[in-house]
Design an enzyme around this catalytic site. Structure first.
Site, short mmCIF file in Angstrom:
data_model
loop_
_atom_site.label_atom_id
_atom_site.label_comp_id
_atom_site.label_asym_id
_atom_site.label_seq_id
_atom_site.Cartn_x
_atom_site.Cartn_y
_atom_site.Cartn_z
N SER A 291 44.69 -33.80 24.45
CA SER A 291 44.17 -33.46 23.17
C SER A 291 42.80 -32.51 22.90
O SER A 291 42.95 -32.03 24.20
CB SER A 291 44.01 -34.81 22.04
OG SER A 291 43.52 -33.74 20.91
N ASP A 417 54.01 -31.41 15.65
CA ASP A 417 52.45 -31.40 16.37
C ASP A 417 51.52 -30.90 15.44
O ASP A 417 51.66 -30.31 14.97
CB ASP A 417 52.44 -31.35 17.71
CG ASP A 417 50.68 -31.81 17.79
OD1 ASP A 417 50.56 -32.72 16.63
OD2 ASP A 417 50.23 -32.39 18.68
N HIS A 446 51.71 -35.55 18.25
CA HIS A 446 50.55 -35.66 18.49
C HIS A 446 50.38 -36.42 19.99
O HIS A 446 50.42 -37.87 19.55
CB HIS A 446 49.67 -35.60 17.86
CG HIS A 446 48.10 -35.27 18.30
ND1 HIS A 446 48.07 -34.17 18.81
CD2 HIS A 446 46.89 -35.46 18.82
CE1 HIS A 446 46.70 -33.73 19.27
NE2 HIS A 446 46.23 -34.92 19.11
#
EC number: 3.1.1.32
Length: 482
Positions: A291, A417, A446
């Site tokens: 991320s 996502d 995600h």
């Protein structure tokens, strides 16, 4: 089989055991008197058996009230009997007709087959592999075959938000013993590193040549995140050493200077990479970012090009375009499920060090932020000297630096996502850089990528991580000859 026709109500007095007959009151009950059925004329006379009160309103006599009560009781008994007989009848019919006849089983079997066909045709798919060079693509197919295999998301939880929300709760957290190290920065601050030395590695006995993997957690993540722990567990199986880079102020250490972190400023990451490499200069050195950690890693690689001690890198669920990420997360449902929660996490992390920022930032205004964009506008962009939030978001977007990456990088993203919309994934830019490979799954959410009936252990993301780092350590030299 229970019969219903003997429960039919007859007339206004309830049902009896014989169709078409009235039920008589039980023995000993008085039958209500029947007076002449003449309506009062002009309201001057009341029906027999009733008395008129002084106020002009009619009242039932005690005898009439008792009779009416008996009728109501009789009717209630009939309703109860009817309800009981109807329940028995329906229960018998459902048991025999729905399951005994096979109708229920057929419906369940038919639905299962239809769902399986839909799942196999529309959900379970091979990922899209995008590379800028044929040699990198061939290398991955030979040594990292998971990127070309069909990804089977968890059959009962394949939707993006479900995968994203479920992963932190359902995946196991392997036990890991860390060795913490605090290193100093040029501005007088400190960074917390959590080491997993893997001293019992049977494959790489010598610490000086044991491969090292630098792990970068997400926005408010630390070395305790389940996805970090899984990567360390897999690295341990391979015999590798790991070190987790905790961003300033989030892992419990004191903040020595009025500065935190952001994915556009790579100075702290450069400090960490130089420090780790100086300790083990002869060991293969790789990095993996998740991320925001992946965004920071890509921005670093885009700035530094080939002048890095890292031999390869991997990123997972990166937000490629910060503007698109914010827009997606500000949609009502995504804001409710993710944006607001992450905003409160950011506020909590900086509020612990509030006294360090009061001279340069309006902390009361920061604590009123309702979204990540508002937080970045009031805190992050101000702290790192950006004129506007747009300037910061432009500088933070890895898509602008992807073409300058100078080492092999594998980037795993899911098309569904909500943190990183598929339309913002730089497919065309990736095709122009022979060092970049994008692996795009249709589902996964995600940092989700759950697979299997009960996804407690390894995820698809974990398998990609393990195969890629192993391929680079053991066969990375082949890329130079392809």
């Amino acid at each position: 089989m229970a019969k219903l026709h003997h429960l039919q109500l007859a007339g206004g007095g309830g049902g009896s055991g014989q169709p078409g007959r009235s039920r008589r009151p039980p023995a000993g009950w008085a039958t209500p008197p029947r007076g002449p059925r003449t309506a009062p004329v002009g309201g001057s006379r009341a029906p027999p058996g009733r008395r008129r009160s002084s106020g002009g309103a009619a009242r039932l006599s005690p005898h009439d009230r008792r009779a009416a009560l008996r009728v109501v009781q009789c009717f209630t008994m009939d309703l109860r009997m009817l309800s009981r007989e109807l329940s028995l009848y329906l229960e018998h019919q459902v048991r025999v007709g729905f399951f005994g006849s096979g109708v229920g089983l057929s419906l369940i079997l038919g639905f299962s087959v239809a769902y399986a066909c839909y799942y196999l045709s529309s959900i379970a798919k091979k990922p899209q592999l995008v590379t800028g060079g044929e040699s990198f693509s061939r290398f991955l197919q030979d040594h990292c075959p998971v990127v070309t295999e069909t990804y089977y998301p968890t059959v009962w939880c394949w939707e993006s938000r479900g995968q994203t929300l479920l992963r932190p709760f359902i995946t196991a957290k392997p036990p890991v013993q860390y060795r913490n190290e605090l290193i100093k920065t040029a501005d007088g601050g400190q960074i917390s590193l959590d080491w997993f030395d893997n001293e019992n590695s049977p494959t790489y006995v010598a610490a000086s040549t044991r491969p090292t993997v630098l792990l970068l957690p997400g926005l408010t993540g630390t070395s305790k995140e389940s996805y970090i722990l899984h990567m360390i567990q897999l690295s341990e199986e391979l015999g590798y050493r790991c070190v987790v880079f905790n961003n300033r102020g989030v892992a419990g250490e004191s903040l020595l200077t009025p500065r935190t972190y952001c994915c556009a400023n790579t100075e702290d990451l450069e400090t960490v990479i130089e420090h780790v490499h100086s300790l083990y200069p002869n060991a293969p050195f790789l990095a993996a970012g998740v991320s925001m950690g992946g965004m920071l890693l890509l921005n670093y690689l885009g700035k530094i090009g080939t002048n890095t001690p890292l031999m390869a890198a991997a990123t997972f669920s990166v937000g490629w375009n910060t503007f698109a990420c914010s827009e997606s997360l500000e949609k009502p449902l995504n804001w409710l499920l993710f944006n607001y929660y992450l905003t409160t996490c950011l506020q909590s992390s900086v509020n612990k060090h509030r006294h360090m920022f009061v001279k340069q930032i309006d902390m009361d205004h920061v604590m009123k932020a309702k979204s990540i964009r508002e937080f970045d506008k009031r805190f992050t962009s101000v702290m790192f000297g950006y004129r506007t939030i747009d300037d910061y978001y432009t500088d933070a977007s890895p898509t602008l630096r992807l073409k300058s990456v100078g080492i092999p990088v594998l980037c795993l993203n899911s098309a569904d996502d909500v943190f990183s919309p598929s339309h913002a994934i730089p497919i065309e830019t990736a095709k122009q850089n022979p060092n970049v490979a994008l692996v795009l799954t249709s589902y996964g959410g995600h940092i989700g990528f759950l697979e299997g009936i009960w996804p407690r252990q390894s995820t698809y993301m974990d398998r990609v991580f393990k195969q890629f780092v192993q391929a680079m350590v053991e066969h990375g030299h082949e890329l130079s000859t392809m």
